[in-house]
Design a protein around this motif. Structure first.
Motif, PDB file in Angstrom:
ATOM      1  N   TRP A  33       0.751  -1.082  -0.367  1.00 40.63           N
ATOM      2  CA  TRP A  33       0.136  -0.567   0.566  1.00 40.63           C
ATOM      3  C   TRP A  33       0.702   1.425  -0.402  1.00 40.63           C
ATOM      4  O   TRP A  33       2.053   1.021   0.766  1.00 40.63           O
ATOM      5  CB  TRP A  33      -0.794   0.237   1.206  1.00 40.63           C
ATOM      6  N   LEU A  35       0.351   5.192   1.371  1.00 41.21           N
ATOM      7  CA  LEU A  35      -0.316   6.450   1.037  1.00 41.21           C
ATOM      8  C   LEU A  35       0.773   7.445   1.401  1.00 41.21           C
ATOM      9  O   LEU A  35       1.841   7.728   1.785  1.00 41.21           O
ATOM     10  CB  LEU A  35      -0.506   6.179   2.774  1.00 41.21           C
ATOM     11  N   GLU A  37       0.613  11.895   2.052  1.00 44.43           N
ATOM     12  CA  GLU A  37      -0.085  12.747   2.651  1.00 44.43           C
ATOM     13  C   GLU A  37       1.169  14.435   2.676  1.00 44.43           C
ATOM     14  O   GLU A  37       1.514  14.297   2.160  1.00 44.43           O
ATOM     15  CB  GLU A  37      -0.466  12.211   4.002  1.00 44.43           C
ATOM     16  N   GLU A  38      -0.001  14.601   2.851  1.00 50.05           N
ATOM     17  CA  GLU A  38       0.674  16.536   2.858  1.00 50.05           C
ATOM     18  C   GLU A  38       0.153  16.977   4.144  1.00 50.05           C
ATOM     19  O   GLU A  38      -0.983  17.193   4.063  1.00 50.05           O
ATOM     20  CB  GLU A  38      -0.043  17.080   1.559  1.00 50.05           C
ATOM     21  N   GLU A  39       0.504  17.242   5.164  1.00 52.15           N
ATOM     22  CA  GLU A  39      -0.134  18.591   6.139  1.00 52.15           C
ATOM     23  C   GLU A  39       1.244  18.954   6.702  1.00 52.15           C
ATOM     24  O   GLU A  39       2.694  18.656   7.062  1.00 52.15           O
ATOM     25  CB  GLU A  39      -0.737  17.377   7.203  1.00 52.15           C
ATOM     26  N   THR A  44       4.414  13.247   3.271  1.00 51.31           N
ATOM     27  CA  THR A  44       4.848  11.750   4.160  1.00 51.31           C
ATOM     28  C   THR A  44       4.718  10.740   2.634  1.00 51.31           C
ATOM     29  O   THR A  44       3.029  11.225   2.057  1.00 51.31           O
ATOM     30  CB  THR A  44       4.069  11.827   4.836  1.00 51.31           C
ATOM     31  N   SER A  46       4.156   6.936   2.274  1.00 53.95           N
ATOM     32  CA  SER A  46       3.861   5.505   3.453  1.00 53.95           C
ATOM     33  C   SER A  46       4.361   4.698   2.297  1.00 53.95           C
ATOM     34  O   SER A  46       3.044   4.381   1.489  1.00 53.95           O
ATOM     35  CB  SER A  46       3.190   5.325   4.547  1.00 53.95           C
ATOM     36  N   ARG A  48       3.909   0.743   2.402  1.00 54.55           N
ATOM     37  CA  ARG A  48       3.577  -0.400   3.742  1.00 54.55           C
ATOM     38  C   ARG A  48       3.619  -1.663   2.619  1.00 54.55           C
ATOM     39  O   ARG A  48       2.605  -2.359   1.641  1.00 54.55           O
ATOM     40  CB  ARG A  48       2.788  -0.522   4.587  1.00 54.55           C
ATOM     41  N   GLU A  96       7.198  -1.179   6.482  1.00 57.17           N
ATOM     42  CA  GLU A  96       6.667  -0.132   6.768  1.00 57.17           C
ATOM     43  C   GLU A  96       7.632   0.654   6.314  1.00 57.17           C
ATOM     44  O   GLU A  96       8.917   0.901   6.823  1.00 57.17           O
ATOM     45  CB  GLU A  96       6.148   0.645   7.202  1.00 57.17           C
ATOM     46  N   GLU A  98       8.626   4.725   5.581  1.00 61.48           N
ATOM     47  CA  GLU A  98       8.429   6.266   5.580  1.00 61.48           C
ATOM     48  C   GLU A  98       9.424   7.633   5.413  1.00 61.48           C
ATOM     49  O   GLU A  98      10.059   7.475   5.775  1.00 61.48           O
ATOM     50  CB  GLU A  98       7.335   6.332   6.764  1.00 61.48           C
ATOM     51  N   ARG A 100      10.255  11.490   4.862  1.00 61.97           N
ATOM     52  CA  ARG A 100       9.220  12.739   4.538  1.00 61.97           C
ATOM     53  C   ARG A 100      10.441  13.501   4.279  1.00 61.97           C
ATOM     54  O   ARG A 100      11.410  13.578   4.442  1.00 61.97           O
ATOM     55  CB  ARG A 100       9.048  12.792   6.271  1.00 61.97           C
TER      56      ARG A 100
ATOM     57  N   PRO B 122      -8.547   0.125   2.268  1.00 57.31           N
ATOM     58  CA  PRO B 122      -7.689   1.807   2.670  1.00 57.31           C
ATOM     59  C   PRO B 122      -7.218   2.691   1.761  1.00 57.31           C
ATOM     60  O   PRO B 122      -7.364   3.880   2.271  1.00 57.31           O
ATOM     61  CB  PRO B 122      -6.004   0.227   2.599  1.00 57.31           C
ATOM     62  N   GLY B 126      -7.773   7.351   3.143  1.00 57.39           N
ATOM     63  CA  GLY B 126      -6.627   7.914   2.883  1.00 57.39           C
ATOM     64  C   GLY B 126      -7.737   8.716   1.853  1.00 57.39           C
ATOM     65  O   GLY B 126      -6.878  10.703   1.796  1.00 57.39           O
ATOM     66  N   ARG B 133      -8.449  17.265   5.572  1.00 62.92           N
ATOM     67  CA  ARG B 133      -7.048  17.853   5.626  1.00 62.92           C
ATOM     68  C   ARG B 133      -7.673  18.941   4.890  1.00 62.92           C
ATOM     69  O   ARG B 133      -7.379  20.259   5.105  1.00 62.92           O
ATOM     70  CB  ARG B 133      -6.114  17.172   5.061  1.00 62.92           C
ATOM     71  N   LYS B 137      -8.751  23.086   6.015  1.00 61.94           N
ATOM     72  CA  LYS B 137      -8.121  24.040   5.442  1.00 61.94           C
ATOM     73  C   LYS B 137      -8.977  25.603   4.995  1.00 61.94           C
ATOM     74  O   LYS B 137      -8.909  26.009   4.042  1.00 61.94           O
ATOM     75  CB  LYS B 137      -7.039  23.937   4.615  1.00 61.94           C
ATOM     76  N   ARG B 160      -4.774   6.529   9.224  1.00 58.52           N
ATOM     77  CA  ARG B 160      -3.857   6.257   8.658  1.00 58.52           C
ATOM     78  C   ARG B 160      -3.306   4.297   8.860  1.00 58.52           C
ATOM     79  O   ARG B 160      -2.794   3.800   7.503  1.00 58.52           O
ATOM     80  CB  ARG B 160      -2.685   6.881   9.435  1.00 58.52           C
ATOM     81  N   ALA B 163      -5.259   3.449   6.996  1.00 59.81           N
ATOM     82  CA  ALA B 163      -4.605   3.599   4.557  1.00 59.81           C
ATOM     83  C   ALA B 163      -3.755   2.509   4.332  1.00 59.81           C
ATOM     84  O   ALA B 163      -3.421   2.644   3.263  1.00 59.81           O
ATOM     85  CB  ALA B 163      -4.683   5.128   4.693  1.00 59.81           C
ATOM     86  N   LYS B 164      -2.631   2.235   5.340  1.00 59.06           N
ATOM     87  CA  LYS B 164      -1.945   1.794   5.383  1.00 59.06           C
ATOM     88  C   LYS B 164      -1.982  -0.055   5.186  1.00 59.06           C
ATOM     89  O   LYS B 164      -0.939  -0.955   5.533  1.00 59.06           O
ATOM     90  CB  LYS B 164      -0.521   2.045   6.068  1.00 59.06           C
ATOM     91  N   GLY B 165      -3.316  -0.585   5.250  1.00 58.86           N
ATOM     92  CA  GLY B 165      -3.456  -1.469   4.759  1.00 58.86           C
ATOM     93  C   GLY B 165      -3.711  -2.542   6.235  1.00 58.86           C
ATOM     94  O   GLY B 165      -3.434  -3.752   5.781  1.00 58.86           O
TER      95      GLY B 165
END
Lengths: 105, 214
Positions: A33, A35, A37-39, A44, A46, A48, A96, A98, A100, B122, B126, B133, B137, B160, B163-165
């Motif tokens: 998988w 994933l 993300e933006e925060e 980020t 990931s 896995r 996993e 990750e 960043r 998953p 996501g 998010r 904003k 999270r 989302a990573k399974g």
């Protein structure tokens, strides 16, 4: 959030390398998988998998023997961008990775 | 109730359900018809293909919930329909499964949806994370910043991992929570998003009403 093309390309290549590792070291039944993300200005990614996992010490051992696959293609790329890589794995628990990167502006 | 415009798929799903002991109260290939017959056939769970020829999945879900407020909707779709899946979740669907899932996965999803569990993939986790998010904003409208629903740290953490399974069981083990608590966190993430969506729709309707000269 928009990233400069070069940065996006390097992150993409690092993710590709992580997925290549899954393909190379895990069985054909392994799932993976991704994933993204933006925060708060941090991107980020990931990656896995639910494969067999990396036995403790295996990565440092590989690096010592001069096999730099993971180190070079993932850690090297992220380090060049000023980002970080965290690899969490245990036997039977999958792996996993990750990535960043703090992006200012 | 099974709603899918492909006859063979529809029949196959209905047969699988019947064989598993479920009573299939209706099948149809049209969303409009599903909404019309729902009050009479009173399904507990609607298995809904998001891509129907007549009306959108969101319209079907709104129509179903308007007459049967307690009905559970499990949506099925081919992968790669992110926005429509997210819209359907906001409209009130609580389960999602890709069409490539196995019959066992499908029946498990139906059972859990009927029980009131949120059934996530998953990919959906996501999307939901991204939506929170985006809303935080102010991406959802001018007055959104304050009204935006927020996830707790724990809910974010759980989402999270989905989302990573990771399975709920694996998440429970990793965070030393009970399986039930993990389920509740996941359910809450959908609940808040759905509530926010309803409030936004109401506000929009009121604003429109007040703005109109007649």
């Amino acid at each position: 959030m928009r990233l400069p093309a070069g940065v996006a390309h390097e992150i993409g290549a690092a993710v590709g390398a992580a997925l290549d590792n899954v393909e190379r070291h895990c069985g054909s039944q392994t799932r993976a998988w991704v994933l993204l993300e933006e925060e708060a200005g941090t991107v980020t990614v990931s990656v896995r998998d639910d494969g067999p996992g990396i036995p403790a010490g295996r990565l440092t051992e590989a690096a010592r023997e001069g096999r730099l696959g993971v180190a070079q293609s993932i850690r090297g790329r992220m380090a060049d961008l000023g980002g970080t890589v965290e690899i969490v794995s245990a036997a039977g628990e999958g792996t996993e990775v990750e990535l960043r990167l703090k992006v200012t502006g | 109730m099974v709603v899918d415009d492909h006859p063979m798929w529809r029949q196959g799903v209905a047969r699988d359900l019947a064989e598993a002991g479920y009573e299939v109260v209706a099948t149809t290939g049209e969303g409009g018809q599903a909404v019309r017959i729902a009050p009479a056939s009173r399904p507990d769970v609607v298995v809904l293909d998001l891509q129907l020829p007549d009306i959108s999945g969101v319209e079907v879900i709104r129509g179903l919930l308007a007459t049967l407020p307690g009905v559970r909707v499990l949506m099925l779709s081919a992968s790669g329909e992110e926005q429509s899946v997210l819209d359907a979740v906001k409209a009130g669907a609580t389960g999602y499964l890709v069409k490539s899932a196995s019959p066992e996965e499908f029946l498990e999803a139906v059972r859990r949806t009927a029980d009131g569990d949120a059934v996530f993939t998953p990919g959906l986790a996501g999307l939901v994370l991204g939506e929170y998010r985006r809303l935080a904003k102010g991406g959802g409208g001018p007055a959104d910043d304050e009204a935006a629903p927020r996830l707790t740290e724990r809910e974010t953490e759980v989402l999270r991992l989905v989302a990573k399974g990771l399975s709920y069981k694996q998440i429970a083990a990793r965070l030393t929570l009970s399986h039930r608590t993990v389920q509740n966190h996941v359910q809450n993430t959908l609940g808040k998003l759905q509530l926010h969506n309803r409030v936004e729709l109401t506000r929009y309707a009121i604003e429109r009403g007040l703005d109109s000269p007649d």
